[in-house]
Design a protein around this motif. Sequence first.
Motif, PDB file in Angstrom:
ATOM      1  N   MET A  33       0.231   1.652  10.077  1.00 43.28           N
ATOM      2  CA  MET A  33      -0.703   1.129   9.254  1.00 43.28           C
ATOM      3  C   MET A  33      -1.890   0.241  10.036  1.00 43.28           C
ATOM      4  O   MET A  33      -1.917  -0.089  11.095  1.00 43.28           O
ATOM      5  CB  MET A  33      -0.022   0.048   8.294  1.00 43.28           C
ATOM      6  CG  MET A  33       1.255   0.419   7.522  1.00 43.28           C
ATOM      7  SD  MET A  33       0.865   1.831   6.496  1.00 43.28           S
ATOM      8  CE  MET A  33       0.246   1.288   5.092  1.00 43.28           C
ATOM      9  N   LYS A  50       0.739  -1.337   0.204  1.00 46.04           N
ATOM     10  CA  LYS A  50       0.062  -0.163  -0.088  1.00 46.04           C
ATOM     11  C   LYS A  50       0.816   1.267  -0.047  1.00 46.04           C
ATOM     12  O   LYS A  50       0.760   2.245  -0.791  1.00 46.04           O
ATOM     13  CB  LYS A  50      -0.876   0.249   1.316  1.00 46.04           C
ATOM     14  CG  LYS A  50      -1.448   1.454   1.354  1.00 46.04           C
ATOM     15  CD  LYS A  50      -2.655   1.566   2.439  1.00 46.04           C
ATOM     16  CE  LYS A  50      -2.914   2.965   2.382  1.00 46.04           C
ATOM     17  NZ  LYS A  50      -4.115   3.367   3.258  1.00 46.04           N
ATOM     18  N   HIS A  95       1.671  -8.416  -1.902  1.00 41.45           N
ATOM     19  CA  HIS A  95       1.435  -6.899  -1.547  1.00 41.45           C
ATOM     20  C   HIS A  95       0.205  -6.550  -2.010  1.00 41.45           C
ATOM     21  O   HIS A  95      -0.193  -6.611  -3.232  1.00 41.45           O
ATOM     22  CB  HIS A  95       2.935  -6.197  -2.077  1.00 41.45           C
ATOM     23  CG  HIS A  95       3.861  -6.641  -1.405  1.00 41.45           C
ATOM     24  ND1 HIS A  95       5.181  -5.909  -1.654  1.00 41.45           N
ATOM     25  CD2 HIS A  95       4.368  -7.416  -0.469  1.00 41.45           C
ATOM     26  CE1 HIS A  95       6.263  -6.517  -0.867  1.00 41.45           C
ATOM     27  NE2 HIS A  95       5.629  -7.538  -0.203  1.00 41.45           N
ATOM     28  N   VAL A 117      -7.970  -0.449  12.568  1.00 43.94           N
ATOM     29  CA  VAL A 117      -8.382  -1.766  13.168  1.00 43.94           C
ATOM     30  C   VAL A 117      -8.587  -1.659  14.727  1.00 43.94           C
ATOM     31  O   VAL A 117      -9.350  -2.492  15.212  1.00 43.94           O
ATOM     32  CB  VAL A 117      -7.477  -2.805  12.629  1.00 43.94           C
ATOM     33  CG1 VAL A 117      -7.586  -4.089  13.176  1.00 43.94           C
ATOM     34  CG2 VAL A 117      -7.593  -2.939  11.065  1.00 43.94           C
ATOM     35  N   ILE A 143      -5.446   4.604   7.332  1.00 44.53           N
ATOM     36  CA  ILE A 143      -6.617   4.365   8.415  1.00 44.53           C
ATOM     37  C   ILE A 143      -7.759   3.568   7.611  1.00 44.53           C
ATOM     38  O   ILE A 143      -9.051   3.792   7.598  1.00 44.53           O
ATOM     39  CB  ILE A 143      -7.289   5.669   8.619  1.00 44.53           C
ATOM     40  CG1 ILE A 143      -7.086   6.778   7.621  1.00 44.53           C
ATOM     41  CG2 ILE A 143      -6.656   6.322   9.849  1.00 44.53           C
ATOM     42  CD1 ILE A 143      -8.372   7.535   7.257  1.00 44.53           C
TER      43      ILE A 143
HETATM   44  P1  GDP Z   1       2.406  -6.167   2.679  1.00 44.49           P
HETATM   45  O1  GDP Z   1       2.978  -7.637   2.365  1.00 44.49           O
HETATM   46  O2  GDP Z   1       3.398  -5.619   3.704  1.00 44.49           O
HETATM   47  O3  GDP Z   1       2.275  -5.303   1.270  1.00 44.49           O
HETATM   48  O4  GDP Z   1       1.248  -6.362   3.458  1.00 44.49           O
HETATM   49  P2  GDP Z   1       0.020  -7.351   3.069  1.00 44.49           P
HETATM   50  O5  GDP Z   1      -0.713  -6.760   1.699  1.00 44.49           O
HETATM   51  O6  GDP Z   1       0.343  -8.663   2.765  1.00 44.49           O
HETATM   52  O7  GDP Z   1      -1.160  -7.118   4.212  1.00 44.49           O
HETATM   53  C1  GDP Z   1      -1.718  -5.886   4.557  1.00 44.49           C
HETATM   54  C2  GDP Z   1      -3.140  -5.955   4.545  1.00 44.49           C
HETATM   55  O8  GDP Z   1      -3.622  -4.731   5.078  1.00 44.49           O
HETATM   56  C3  GDP Z   1      -3.731  -6.049   3.149  1.00 44.49           C
HETATM   57  O9  GDP Z   1      -4.882  -6.795   3.296  1.00 44.49           O
HETATM   58  C4  GDP Z   1      -3.959  -4.304   3.003  1.00 44.49           C
HETATM   59  O10 GDP Z   1      -5.086  -4.386   2.126  1.00 44.49           O
HETATM   60  C5  GDP Z   1      -4.521  -4.005   4.343  1.00 44.49           C
HETATM   61  N1  GDP Z   1      -4.213  -2.789   4.848  1.00 44.49           N
HETATM   62  C6  GDP Z   1      -3.125  -1.783   4.495  1.00 44.49           C
HETATM   63  N2  GDP Z   1      -3.286  -0.971   5.165  1.00 44.49           N
HETATM   64  C7  GDP Z   1      -4.418  -0.893   5.793  1.00 44.49           C
HETATM   65  C8  GDP Z   1      -5.365  -0.013   6.716  1.00 44.49           C
HETATM   66  O11 GDP Z   1      -4.671   1.034   6.956  1.00 44.49           O
HETATM   67  N3  GDP Z   1      -6.208  -0.494   7.194  1.00 44.49           N
HETATM   68  C9  GDP Z   1      -6.950  -1.622   7.026  1.00 44.49           C
HETATM   69  N4  GDP Z   1      -8.132  -1.949   7.615  1.00 44.49           N
HETATM   70  N5  GDP Z   1      -6.369  -2.251   6.142  1.00 44.49           N
HETATM   71  C10 GDP Z   1      -5.331  -1.984   5.580  1.00 44.49           C
END
Ligand code: GDP
Length: 426
Positions: free
Chosen positions: A328, A18, A41, A332, A412
């Motif tokens: 991040m 993200k 990701h 939640v 958020i």
């Molecule tokens: P990465 O591997 O570090 O890129 O992270 P992932 O994509 O595996 O896991 C992060 C999860 O959290 C994903 O499902 C994202 O869509 C979700 N996510 C990221 N930022 C936020 C946030 O601020 N709030 C919520 N509710 N979900 C988020």
Amino acid sequence: MKSIVVVGSQWGDEGKGKVTDYLAQVADVVVRSQGGNNAGHTILFDNQKFALRSIPSGIFNPQIKNVMANGMVINPKQMLEELDGLIARGITNFQLFVSNRAHIVLPYHEALDGAFEQFKGDKKIGTTKRGIGPAYADKANRIGIRIGDFVNPHVFKEVLAETLNIKNMELKMLGLPQFSFAEIYNEYTEYAKRIAPYVCDTSLLLEAELKKGSKVLFEGAQGVMLCLDHGTYPYVTSSSPTGASVPLNCGIAPSYIQDVLGICKAYTTRVGEGPFPTELHNDLADYIREKGHEYGTVTQRPRRVGYLDCVALNYARRISGINHLAIMLFDVLTGIEKLKICYAYELDGQVINTIPATNYDYSRVKPLYIELDGWQEDITKVTTFAELPANAQKYLRTIEELTGVKIALLSIGPDRKQTIQLEELF
Ligand code: GDP
Ligand code: IMO
Ligand code: MG
């Protein structure tokens, strides 16, 4: 020029995708430096959700260059499936460059990954079974196959024959099925033809970009606590996801690294085995898991959940030189009455502020917590820090106080738009 390293500061899945996608709106180059399709990701914008595995998270911005650097282990078949998936969804206008020094992951790596996990039984790592460990092991053992050799059919024929000879002996000794040279060669030369147009010396490309003043974003995979050297060994991945590994994994001078943005969930999660001092086994863990959709992007495994651990975060800060934080999944935590943040551990009656080197010690530490009041208000549409409930502000300030690092980004919600920038980055 300006360079920022996006580093996972926990056990992975912090939201690096993200953040990379968000900053890729203003970057010139995005580089994936290590790992392979063990990463997942997730990116959300314009009501579309993407889960990238090996392709850099800048792929959605047609203006920028996306680099898969030498430190990666690339599964050609999976990479092409991922690319085809993107193309099928209309992502056709992109710039992609693949390092001729990156290694490839072949089916025998996946077979060995699965087999080792099975042999280890109770002591299994809980890998993603994507062949990552065996592929990096072959690299270190000097029997890996690099992209540059892979895309030349004559050279590939030769190196595959030599390597497969050794791998088949290994598989035989382990009592596992062997692989046919002809089958792999015929299938994979087709993949090589498709990957060849993207292949170049990405070290040259990156130096040229940095010299001309481009904004370069290095996208880490996994997290510092999964680092082969500094993580909770052996419950780690087989590469180093630290800021320090970026120059080596990309073929650039260390002096080009300027800022390190540590990506950190407002709490902690971990997939796979290994110590996790702040882990929760109660209703709160279930609440967070469901609200945060804490199931692995790659393997769909439920993620283990716990309180935010500032000892681990400070460790990642020290090892990786984190000088900005992105907090991040903050939304939640809404609706939880009391929140806790771990500020130190106790081990054998002593207060400690770092990660013990051995799992014997690390699995015995007791987290010491600061307790904070939670908040009930919906924060998913907030656009400034000042709009946050006082208790939410307090939680964030506590993280800054415990780490001595400013929060530059606050997330958020999963959407690209649900991001509050508090400090200038690019
Ligand atoms: P990465 O591997 O570090 O890129 O992270 P992932 O994509 O595996 O896991 C992060 C999860 O959290 C994903 O499902 C994202 O869509 C979700 N996510 C990221 N930022 C936020 C946030 O601020 N709030 C919520 N509710 N979900 C988020
Ligand atoms: P991203 O980039 C979370 C974990 C696995 C296992 C250990 C070793 O999405 O944050 P491996 O397959 O690498 O040999 O597995 O590392 N792991 C991750 N956990 N996020 C990841 O990537 C991970 N990549 C590997 O679960 O515990
Ligand atoms: Mg992930």
